[in-house]
Write an enzyme that holds these catalytic residues in place. Sequence first.
Site, PDB file in Angstrom:
ATOM      1  N   ALA A 181      33.324  15.066  67.222  1.00 37.15           N
ATOM      2  CA  ALA A 181      31.903  15.375  67.035  1.00 37.15           C
ATOM      3  C   ALA A 181      31.068  14.189  66.595  1.00 37.15           C
ATOM      4  CB  ALA A 181      31.764  16.513  66.017  1.00 37.15           C
ATOM      5  N   THR A 203      38.185  12.961  78.825  1.00 36.16           N
ATOM      6  CA  THR A 203      38.965  11.832  78.321  1.00 36.16           C
ATOM      7  C   THR A 203      39.597  11.068  79.480  1.00 36.16           C
ATOM      8  OG1 THR A 203      39.477  13.113  76.332  1.00 36.16           O
ATOM      9  CG2 THR A 203      40.870  11.206  76.789  1.00 36.16           C
ATOM     10  N   HIS A 212      31.083  -1.199  82.596  1.00 37.02           N
ATOM     11  CA  HIS A 212      30.834  -0.333  81.440  1.00 37.02           C
ATOM     12  C   HIS A 212      30.514  -1.169  80.210  1.00 37.02           C
ATOM     13  CE1 HIS A 212      32.852   2.717  83.947  1.00 37.02           C
ATOM     14  NE2 HIS A 212      32.188   3.591  83.228  1.00 37.02           N
ATOM     15  N   LYS A 236      34.265   0.057  75.698  1.00 38.09           N
ATOM     16  CA  LYS A 236      35.192   0.889  76.474  1.00 38.09           C
ATOM     17  C   LYS A 236      36.596   0.283  76.398  1.00 38.09           C
ATOM     18  CE  LYS A 236      35.779   3.191  80.951  1.00 38.09           C
ATOM     19  NZ  LYS A 236      36.002   4.486  80.278  1.00 38.09           N
TER      20      LYS A 236
END
Length: 269
Positions: free
Chosen positions: A12, A102, A158, A162
């Site tokens: 979260a 994921t 990206h 990452k």
Amino acid sequence: MTDLPGIVITGASGRMGQMLIKTVLASNVCKLVGAVERSGHEWVGRDVGEAMGGTALGVTVTDDALEAFSKAQAVIDFTAPAATVAFAALAAQARCVHVIGTTGMTDEDLKKIAAAAHHATIIRAGNMSLGVNLLTKLTKMVSAALDADYDIEIVEAHHNRKVDAPSGTALMLGEAAAEGRGVSLADVSDSGRDGITGARNRGDIGFSAIRGGDIIGEHDVIFAGEGERIILRHIASDRSLFAKGAVKAAVWGQGQKPGEYDMLDVLGL
């Protein structure tokens, strides 16, 4: 509101976790009923709205995933491979839909996900956006139309945080290209070029990864032949598109039979 499917967000506190929470809160087709973080995290025990710097939402962050899942109809999970594998088993136990964004999972991880799918609806995709899934379909079509005289290269970019490469989306595109040619990606993948590598092998599918700044996600599929190149491109300019796709998947999964699905199923592609 009470009959809307309840959604739990794992991880979260992360950027994607917070984006998913905001997307669920803004949705009129589902509701937020749980937020999960790892044991010892400073958010555990706090109202998730207040932890995000806003007003209280009446949802307390917990490190007891099974308890949270048991009160929900779906869990949306953009965390890490080890966590996702553990969540898959718990979601199956709770009989709730598990939406997985994921990436970076191993073959062994995927086997465990497949085992969980015997008892739960699992929707897993390297990318949740409509545009990327259309790109995947186009990649397979073009690959099937062109022979190995056209070299296939997948270039992805990206942000600098990452941790896996090639990206899950790049691998998804590579799988589509390989399927179009009727070969296994494992047999033709080339992602480790460095130094004197020799000439490119005919029929290989190459991967290149760029990491820098705050790039959300850019993917090119290049078909390079003699005298011409065909380039299919997708650029993500807003991370919320992934969250919106994940929420769409969580709602679509309600009532589906146990098994593994992807965004092509969700989008009817």
